[in-house]
Design a protein around this motif. Structure first.
Motif, PDB file in Angstrom:
ATOM      1  N   THR A  87       6.433  -2.834  10.760  1.00  0.00           N
ATOM      2  CA  THR A  87       5.276  -2.227  10.113  1.00  0.00           C
ATOM      3  C   THR A  87       5.114  -0.666  10.697  1.00  0.00           C
ATOM      4  OG1 THR A  87       3.909  -4.219  10.183  1.00  0.00           O
ATOM      5  CG2 THR A  87       2.785  -2.370   9.940  1.00  0.00           C
ATOM      6  N   SER A  88       5.803  -0.505  11.863  1.00  0.00           N
ATOM      7  CA  SER A  88       5.633   0.927  12.504  1.00  0.00           C
ATOM      8  C   SER A  88       6.600   1.740  11.638  1.00  0.00           C
ATOM      9  CB  SER A  88       5.889   0.743  13.886  1.00  0.00           C
ATOM     10  OG  SER A  88       4.557   0.268  14.584  1.00  0.00           O
ATOM     11  N   LEU A  89       7.741   0.912  11.505  1.00  0.00           N
ATOM     12  CA  LEU A  89       8.969   1.689  10.857  1.00  0.00           C
ATOM     13  C   LEU A  89       8.450   2.147   9.242  1.00  0.00           C
ATOM     14  CD1 LEU A  89      12.029   2.720  10.619  1.00  0.00           C
ATOM     15  CD2 LEU A  89      12.520   0.505   9.963  1.00  0.00           C
ATOM     16  N   ILE A  90       7.909   1.088   8.598  1.00  0.00           N
ATOM     17  CA  ILE A  90       7.373   1.697   7.206  1.00  0.00           C
ATOM     18  C   ILE A  90       6.529   2.705   7.435  1.00  0.00           C
ATOM     19  CG2 ILE A  90       6.150   0.585   5.407  1.00  0.00           C
ATOM     20  CD1 ILE A  90       7.279  -2.012   6.017  1.00  0.00           C
ATOM     21  N   SER A  91       5.514   2.910   8.409  1.00  0.00           N
ATOM     22  CA  SER A  91       4.422   3.735   8.217  1.00  0.00           C
ATOM     23  C   SER A  91       5.253   5.269   8.855  1.00  0.00           C
ATOM     24  CB  SER A  91       3.393   3.578   9.619  1.00  0.00           C
ATOM     25  OG  SER A  91       3.080   2.282   9.683  1.00  0.00           O
ATOM     26  N   VAL A  92       6.336   5.187   9.664  1.00  0.00           N
ATOM     27  CA  VAL A  92       7.224   6.372   9.990  1.00  0.00           C
ATOM     28  C   VAL A  92       7.626   6.981   8.609  1.00  0.00           C
ATOM     29  CG1 VAL A  92       8.914   7.409  11.275  1.00  0.00           C
ATOM     30  CG2 VAL A  92       7.416   5.996  12.300  1.00  0.00           C
TER      31      VAL A  92
ATOM     32  N   GLU B 234       3.842  10.814   4.778  1.00  0.00           N
ATOM     33  CA  GLU B 234       3.219  11.481   3.876  1.00  0.00           C
ATOM     34  C   GLU B 234       2.070  10.597   3.456  1.00  0.00           C
ATOM     35  OE1 GLU B 234       6.060   9.456   1.389  1.00  0.00           O
ATOM     36  OE2 GLU B 234       5.989  10.300   3.468  1.00  0.00           O
ATOM     37  N   LYS B 235       2.062   9.590   3.301  1.00  0.00           N
ATOM     38  CA  LYS B 235       1.138   8.544   2.777  1.00  0.00           C
ATOM     39  C   LYS B 235       0.191   7.849   3.866  1.00  0.00           C
ATOM     40  CE  LYS B 235       4.240   7.209  -1.109  1.00  0.00           C
ATOM     41  NZ  LYS B 235       5.097   6.015  -1.677  1.00  0.00           N
ATOM     42  N   ILE B 236       0.588   7.781   5.170  1.00  0.00           N
ATOM     43  CA  ILE B 236      -0.047   7.209   6.151  1.00  0.00           C
ATOM     44  C   ILE B 236      -1.478   7.377   6.074  1.00  0.00           C
ATOM     45  CG2 ILE B 236       0.291   8.421   8.325  1.00  0.00           C
ATOM     46  CD1 ILE B 236       0.740   4.742   7.874  1.00  0.00           C
ATOM     47  N   GLN B 237      -1.891   8.333   5.834  1.00  0.00           N
ATOM     48  CA  GLN B 237      -3.165   8.713   6.224  1.00  0.00           C
ATOM     49  C   GLN B 237      -4.301   8.023   5.384  1.00  0.00           C
ATOM     50  OE1 GLN B 237      -3.952  11.034   8.679  1.00  0.00           O
ATOM     51  NE2 GLN B 237      -5.980  10.612   8.499  1.00  0.00           N
ATOM     52  N   SER B 238      -3.816   7.608   4.078  1.00  0.00           N
ATOM     53  CA  SER B 238      -4.749   6.917   3.459  1.00  0.00           C
ATOM     54  C   SER B 238      -4.867   5.394   3.919  1.00  0.00           C
ATOM     55  CB  SER B 238      -4.054   6.738   2.037  1.00  0.00           C
ATOM     56  OG  SER B 238      -2.844   6.088   1.902  1.00  0.00           O
ATOM     57  N   VAL B 239      -4.137   4.937   4.962  1.00  0.00           N
ATOM     58  CA  VAL B 239      -4.232   3.478   5.293  1.00  0.00           C
ATOM     59  C   VAL B 239      -4.384   3.390   6.846  1.00  0.00           C
ATOM     60  CG1 VAL B 239      -3.051   2.519   3.466  1.00  0.00           C
ATOM     61  CG2 VAL B 239      -1.751   3.029   5.562  1.00  0.00           C
ATOM     62  N   ILE B 240      -4.453   4.688   7.599  1.00  0.00           N
ATOM     63  CA  ILE B 240      -4.737   4.621   8.880  1.00  0.00           C
ATOM     64  C   ILE B 240      -5.795   3.882   9.548  1.00  0.00           C
ATOM     65  CG2 ILE B 240      -6.259   6.859   9.120  1.00  0.00           C
ATOM     66  CD1 ILE B 240      -3.166   6.079  11.390  1.00  0.00           C
TER      67      ILE B 240
ATOM     68  N   LEU C 122       0.911  -1.241  -0.016  1.00  0.00           N
ATOM     69  CA  LEU C 122       0.103   0.019   0.100  1.00  0.00           C
ATOM     70  C   LEU C 122       0.996   1.280  -0.008  1.00  0.00           C
ATOM     71  CD1 LEU C 122      -3.062  -0.957   2.303  1.00  0.00           C
ATOM     72  CD2 LEU C 122      -2.986  -0.936  -0.020  1.00  0.00           C
ATOM     73  N   LEU C 123       2.022   1.192   0.639  1.00  0.00           N
ATOM     74  CA  LEU C 123       2.656   2.611   0.884  1.00  0.00           C
ATOM     75  C   LEU C 123       3.963   2.422  -0.079  1.00  0.00           C
ATOM     76  CD1 LEU C 123       2.685   2.927   4.767  1.00  0.00           C
ATOM     77  CD2 LEU C 123       1.159   3.873   3.246  1.00  0.00           C
ATOM     78  N   VAL C 124       4.586   1.542  -0.507  1.00  0.00           N
ATOM     79  CA  VAL C 124       5.919   1.429  -1.201  1.00  0.00           C
ATOM     80  C   VAL C 124       5.538   0.855  -2.561  1.00  0.00           C
ATOM     81  CG1 VAL C 124       8.346   0.675  -1.243  1.00  0.00           C
ATOM     82  CG2 VAL C 124       7.098   1.082   0.959  1.00  0.00           C
ATOM     83  N   PHE C 125       4.870  -0.173  -2.679  1.00  0.00           N
ATOM     84  CA  PHE C 125       4.549  -0.586  -3.990  1.00  0.00           C
ATOM     85  C   PHE C 125       2.998  -0.729  -4.548  1.00  0.00           C
ATOM     86  CE2 PHE C 125       8.321  -2.729  -2.252  1.00  0.00           C
ATOM     87  CZ  PHE C 125       9.293  -2.350  -3.103  1.00  0.00           C
TER      88      PHE C 125
END
Length: 329
Positions: free
Chosen positions: A162-167, A171-177, A108-111
């Motif tokens: 998972t937390s590290l990827i979120s941090v 800038e994209k985390i809001q879409s998957v919060i 979701l966040l990287v690929f």
């Protein structure tokens, strides 16, 4: 007498599921009368256009998804408890769901280009986590306590990743919060068409695991004496559980403790025989998640809470209760 008790428990659980479905359809920001919910099954014209749109395209997909996801997570928990011979096992506690969650977060966040393959990727995330757990706990065979402890450790590590990827992708985390906290909000018929076929495959596969699960309950020594390869059996059951947990995580995010709470409640109703326990987990898992989601929608109305948050509030104390009961029993 035992047969009558099973019939009574089955009928009671089915009625609870039906009531949960009606409540989930009726309650929300727009309330639909119970009578109209029943009447609309045969005559949709009893609903106004707004009510029909809400019921048909918002609440009904959510209800169906909740039933299938709850059934999957409860079944996965029951299988893992047989594998580890421990009632404290749960996909969300021992790292299976965390493996699926980490894989999904990467997509979701990287690929994001691979998002259409999310269910399969979630499955492989859960499988890889399961393999890692087995490798960590393996020493001249598998010890069930080591397996459980390794799972808890892997869960913590994958949660940190998972937390590290979120941090790193803040800038994209809001879409998957919402997905991170586990939610059934915004699910459509398109989600049903993607998730339900996979879920049915997993649930059907779990039925073929009933005999193996019952044999594992006898203990390693007795199972080996029956000519069963216990290590291979554990791996097969774990793969089915990882498949169910991975698909569920891909569909609605991380929802913990259903695989812990529902099998325990089902055992109190019908005992530990998986020929009966597994069907009850399928029924009760669906109704439990559905009722929890309904509470999440109305408890802080008009704000809708993530169902994963409510499950954590319920499941955490229940886990501590089981831990204390196991320690002092």
């Amino acid at each position: 007498m035992k047969t009558k008790r099973l019939i009574f428990a089955f009928v009671g659980s089915t009625i609870v599921l039906l009531i949960a479905i009606v409540l989930a359809i009726a309650y929300g920001s727009v309330k639909v009368e119970f009578v109209k919910v029943f009447q609309s099954i045969l005559d949709p014209s009893v609903l106004t256009d707004t009510q029909f749109e809400i019921v048909r395209n918002i609440r009904l997909p959510r209800v169906i998804l909740a039933v299938f996801v709850g059934s999957s997570l409860a079944t996965a928990g029951a299988l893992l408890q047989a594998v580890m011979q421990n009632p404290l096992a749960d996909p969300g506690i021992i790292g299976v769901s965390s493996g699926a969650s980490l894989a999904i977060m990467l997509i979701l966040l990287v690929f994001p280009v691979y998002a259409p393959f999310l269910p399969i990727i979630a499955f492989f995330g859960g499988i890889l986590a399961t393999i890692f757990i087995y490798l960590l706990s393996w020493k001249d065979g598998i010890n069930t306590l080591s397996l459980l402890l390794a799972g808890i450790a892997v869960n913590a590590m994958l949660g940190g990743a998972t937390s590290l990827i979120s941090v790193l992708n803040s800038e994209k985390i809001q879409s998957v919060i919402l997905w991170i906290n586990g939610t059934l909000a915004g699910r459509t018929w398109a989600d049903i068409r993607i998730v339900v076929p996979y879920t049915l495959i997993g649930l059907i596969a779990s039925v073929f695991c009933i005999r193996s699960a019952n044999i594992l309950l006898l203990g390693d020594e007795k199972a080996s004496n029956l000519g069963i390869n216990i290590h291979r059996t554990r791996v097969i059951l774990s793969m089915v559980a990882a498949f169910l947990a991975g698909i569920s995580t891909a569909a609605v995010g991380v929802i913990g403790f259903i695989g812990l709470v529902v099998p325990h409640i089902s055992r109190m109703l019908v005992g530990s025989d998986y020929k009966v326990l597994l069907p009850f987990c399928i029924i009760n898992g669906g109704s439990f998640l559905l009722m929890t989601d309904t509470v999440a929608r109305i408890i802080a109305s008009p704000i809708e809470l993530p169902v994963g948050t409510i499950m954590a509030i319920i499941g955490g104390p229940f886990f501590l209760y089981l831990l204390r009961k196991k320690r002092f029993s």
